[in-house]
Design a protein around this motif. Structure first.
Motif, mmCIF file in Angstrom:
data_model
loop_
_atom_site.group_PDB
_atom_site.id
_atom_site.type_symbol
_atom_site.label_atom_id
_atom_site.label_comp_id
_atom_site.label_asym_id
_atom_site.label_seq_id
_atom_site.Cartn_x
_atom_site.Cartn_y
_atom_site.Cartn_z
ATOM 1 N N LEU A 1 -24.820 16.319 27.262
ATOM 2 C CA LEU A 1 -25.209 17.637 26.908
ATOM 3 C C LEU A 1 -24.625 18.751 27.855
ATOM 4 O O LEU A 1 -24.749 19.892 27.556
ATOM 5 N N GLY A 2 -24.059 18.351 28.709
ATOM 6 C CA GLY A 2 -23.791 19.334 29.860
ATOM 7 C C GLY A 2 -24.714 19.392 31.154
ATOM 8 O O GLY A 2 -24.279 20.601 31.801
ATOM 9 N N ILE A 3 -25.558 18.741 31.151
ATOM 10 C CA ILE A 3 -26.523 19.125 32.322
ATOM 11 C C ILE A 3 -26.232 18.121 33.430
ATOM 12 O O ILE A 3 -25.948 17.035 33.305
ATOM 13 N N ASP A 4 -26.086 18.794 34.656
ATOM 14 C CA ASP A 4 -25.679 18.092 35.765
ATOM 15 C C ASP A 4 -26.543 17.067 36.503
ATOM 16 O O ASP A 4 -27.410 17.668 37.175
ATOM 17 N N TYR A 5 -26.614 16.027 36.269
ATOM 18 C CA TYR A 5 -27.681 15.124 36.694
ATOM 19 C C TYR A 5 -27.541 15.011 38.102
ATOM 20 O O TYR A 5 -28.738 15.041 38.827
ATOM 21 N N LYS B 1 -30.707 15.564 40.836
ATOM 22 C CA LYS B 1 -31.319 14.481 41.885
ATOM 23 C C LYS B 1 -31.405 15.260 43.219
ATOM 24 O O LYS B 1 -32.296 14.916 44.247
ATOM 25 N N LYS B 2 -30.550 16.320 43.341
ATOM 26 C CA LYS B 2 -30.284 16.887 44.654
ATOM 27 C C LYS B 2 -31.703 17.914 44.986
ATOM 28 O O LYS B 2 -32.107 18.160 46.009
ATOM 29 N N SER B 3 -32.376 18.142 43.806
ATOM 30 C CA SER B 3 -33.459 18.906 44.132
ATOM 31 C C SER B 3 -34.512 18.332 44.582
ATOM 32 O O SER B 3 -35.009 17.140 44.370
ATOM 33 N N ARG B 4 -35.312 19.142 45.279
ATOM 34 C CA ARG B 4 -36.638 18.465 46.007
ATOM 35 C C ARG B 4 -37.790 18.348 44.923
ATOM 36 O O ARG B 4 -38.766 17.835 45.268
ATOM 37 N N ARG B 5 -37.692 18.881 43.386
ATOM 38 C CA ARG B 5 -38.415 18.894 42.574
ATOM 39 C C ARG B 5 -38.298 17.412 41.989
ATOM 40 O O ARG B 5 -37.280 16.984 41.884
ATOM 41 N N PRO B 6 -39.568 16.863 41.397
ATOM 42 C CA PRO B 6 -39.194 15.760 40.389
ATOM 43 C C PRO B 6 -38.403 16.142 39.341
ATOM 44 O O PRO B 6 -38.330 17.124 38.769
ATOM 45 N N ILE B 7 -37.766 15.061 38.778
ATOM 46 C CA ILE B 7 -36.850 15.563 37.819
ATOM 47 C C ILE B 7 -37.693 15.353 36.370
ATOM 48 O O ILE B 7 -37.414 16.229 35.567
#
Length: 226
Positions: free
Chosen positions: A155-159, A163-169
């Motif tokens: 869909l164009g979302i960078d997984y 993952k690098k975010s501190r927030r839960p996916i």
């Protein structure tokens, strides 16, 4: 002295009607000025400034400066989740502040919950991802499956960025109108951003409601079948 978390303090911060109105206004995910929040709360700017200071000191709000203006927003995802859960609890007990109006059907269909999609469409999306095994549930934890990762990248979302975010996916948020879970977390935010960027949906002015176009309705139904 009793020990443990001071829920009375949080309750007193949220329990004031003016502060509750300002917090609800910020559930739309947009940062607002003190003047705008005073209008939402129906109070003077001086009174609003006092309330905002208390909310910021209590960790519910944060602010940022842009030029001469100061903008207020919810401090973090957990604040939005807490408020949505409280709204769901109040709604389940019939504690509504006003009679239903013409905006209610639109809000119940699709709306912004801080930074992700809520309402009927938010619940449908979450249920579809679970049914198609794009997301797996283990106890209270959610995780994207390999198929889910491939799907969102298609869909164009960078997984990798998620993952690098501190927030839960992935995390659940109790929907106040549907009384069921919808998808929050960085993936929930990324999907709502995707819908808007593709022109499938847009925010209604001065409202939390999300309006899907005819093409958006079709695309959404194909992506997340019931």
């Amino acid at each position: 002295m009793k020990e443990g978390p001071d829920i009375a303090l949080i309750g007193s911060l949220i329990g004031d009607p003016a502060r509750a109105n300002m917090l609800t206004a910020l559930m739309g995910g947009r940062a607002l000025t003190a003047t705008e929040l005073a209008t939402h709360a129906g109070i003077t700017l001086q009174t609003a400034s006092s309330h905002l200071s208390k909310l910021e000191a209590g960790g519910l709000l944060s602010q940022r400066k842009q030029g001469r203006h100061r903008y207020f927003q919810l401090a973090e995802d957990e604040v939005g989740l807490m408020l949505e859960n409280l709204m769901g609890f109040a709604a389940s007990r019939g504690m509504n502040r006003h009679r239903r109006g013409p905006k209610d059907p639109a809000l119940r269909k699709a709306r912004v919950c801080y930074n992700h999609l809520a309402g009927d469409y938010g619940v449908r999306m979450y249920d579809s991802l679970i049914a198609e095994k794009q997301i797996e549930v283990t106890g209270d934890d959610l995780a994207l499956t390999p198929d889910g990762q491939n799907r969102i990248e298609a869909l164009g979302i960078d997984y990798s960025a998620l993952k690098k975010s501190r927030r839960p996916i992935c995390r659940t948020c109790l929907d106040w109108s549907e009384r069921r879970s919808h998808l929050a977390g960085s993936l929930g935010e990324a999907l709502l951003t995707l819908f808007i960027d593709k022109g499938w949906a847009k925010r209604e002015a001065n409202s939390r409601a999300i309006r899907f176009t005819a093409n958006g309705e079709k695309a959404f139904s194909e992506l997340f079948p019931q």
